[in-house]
Motif scaffolding. Structure first.
Motif: not given
Length: 392
Positions: A27-39, A43-48
């Protein structure tokens, strides 16, 4: 239609189950991907979610170990971890076994001193997830929520013992200092930058020194000021070229702290302190340039029968790095010309006019210096000390 709805519901349930089965690190890596994509919202929901998943996993392991240690027969084992492990194996206690396996993956078994109580205490600490806290803070930062970002970064700093990369704490302190700078909280900015240099956790002084950031021992451990005074004397009396011929210092981790403190102190009218910090920053910058140019020219120079580059003047060094994109990018990144300008200005303000002129004349010869070339030209025409400001 009923069949379709039933199939859809089953598919949704399967998807939800797979989502639950995904580990926190996924889930953390998924959040980083979303962050890099500007979403950033997703990304915040994934990190939480990653933080919550890790807390849940370790809380369950902690509870399994507590339940195991509460067994009357186990309590009579006098906190002997070796004896308890044998009992776990014999009784097939999978929950306790899994908890210890995870703990041994995270910390050396020898550090537990054969104590089950210490094992339980160490396991409980891993409910904290500083990496997730950092990325939550980073998401707040890019969205302009600086107060929330600062709260998160301070939380990460408190949990830094769990960081997989200990050097990351220095980067974290720079981000904290930068937020204070943007918010014009200059006293706090100064405190954090000095913490980087001293390597002492001023906010948590009870912590062991080995848990502190490395710091700048050349600057912080020179309690009598002998080394710094000697370096400033050479710089002030003999000029920048002689200074760089005599000294080298490659502690890149502290270069930015010296540079930002130097700019701050000059703007605040504290010129002697500005000169000291900018001297260290400029020395580190040039040491890195000299090391890189020596390495990059090594093959060519060996073919010509030469074996190393010998520094002579800053002008000559700039000629050597012309056309080298990586070194030009480094100069831009460390504000090289701005550092040189304010080092000269700080020296002038402390009575070292000759050395100041040497730095300004160097800038005047560098077309790439841009604004700082123009400022140096103005100083050479009619030197002056810039007006101090209360909030630089």
């Amino acid at each position: 239609m009923l069949l379709f709805c039933g199939a859809f519901a089953a598919a949704q349930a399967g998807s939800s189950l797979r989502q639950l089965e995904r580990p926190w690190w996924y889930t953390m890596e998924q959040g980083k991907f979303l962050f890099r994509e500007g979403d950033y919202g997703s990304a915040l929901l994934a990190f939480e979610d990653a933080r919550r998943q890790r807390q849940t996993m370790y809380a369950q392991m902690e509870q399994n170990l507590i339940s195991f240690l509460s067994i009357p027969e186990v309590r009579r084992m006098r906190d002997s971890l070796d004896t308890m492990e044998t009992y776990i194996t014999d009784q097939g206690l999978s929950g306790a076994a899994a908890a210890l396996r995870e703990l041994y993956y995270r910390v050396p078994r020898s550090s537990l001193n054969n104590s089950a109580e210490k094992a339980l205490a160490e396991l409980g600490k891993f409910k904290d997830y500083p990496e997730a806290e950092y990325w939550i803070g980073e998401t707040y930062r890019v969205e302009g929520e600086l107060g929330l970002a600062l709260t998160q970064f301070l939380k990460v700093h408190r949990q830094r013992r769990l960081l997989e990369n200990p050097d990351f704490d220095t980067q974290l302190l720079y981000e904290i200092a930068d937020i204070h700078r943007i918010k014009q909280e200059y006293t706090e900015m100064e405190r954090v930058l000095i913490e980087i240099l001293t390597g002492v956790n001023e906010s948590h002084p009870w912590e062991r020194q080995e848990e502190a950031v490395p710091g700048d021992t050349l600057w912080s451990e020179d309690t009598g000021g002998f080394a710094k005074t000697s370096m400033l004397n050479i710089l002030g009396q003999d000029g920048i070229n002689r200074f760089l011929t005599l000294y080298r210092y490659d502690n890149t981790a502290v270069e930015k702290a010296h540079r930002q403190l130097g700019f701050y102190y000059y703007a605040a009218g504290r010129h002697s302190r500005a000169a000291e910090h900018l001297m260290f920053a400029f020395l580190i910058q040039n040491t890195i340039l000299l090391e890189e140019i020596t390495h990059s020219l090594m093959t060519e120079e060996i073919l010509r029968g030469e074996y190393h580059y010998i520094f002579s003047t800053l002008d000559n060094l700039m000629e050597k790095i012309r056309g080298k994109g990586d070194l030009q990018a480094y100069i831009e990144d460390v504000e090289y010309y701005r550092t040189a300008y304010y080092l000269g200005s700080s020296l002038y303000a402390t009575g070292k006019a000759g050395s100041a002129r040497g730095l300004w004349e160097f800038l005047l010869n560098q077309a790439a210096a841009g604004e700082w070339r123009g400022r140096a030209q103005a100083q050479l025409r009619s030197p002056f000390v810039e007006r101090a400001v209360e909030t630089p």
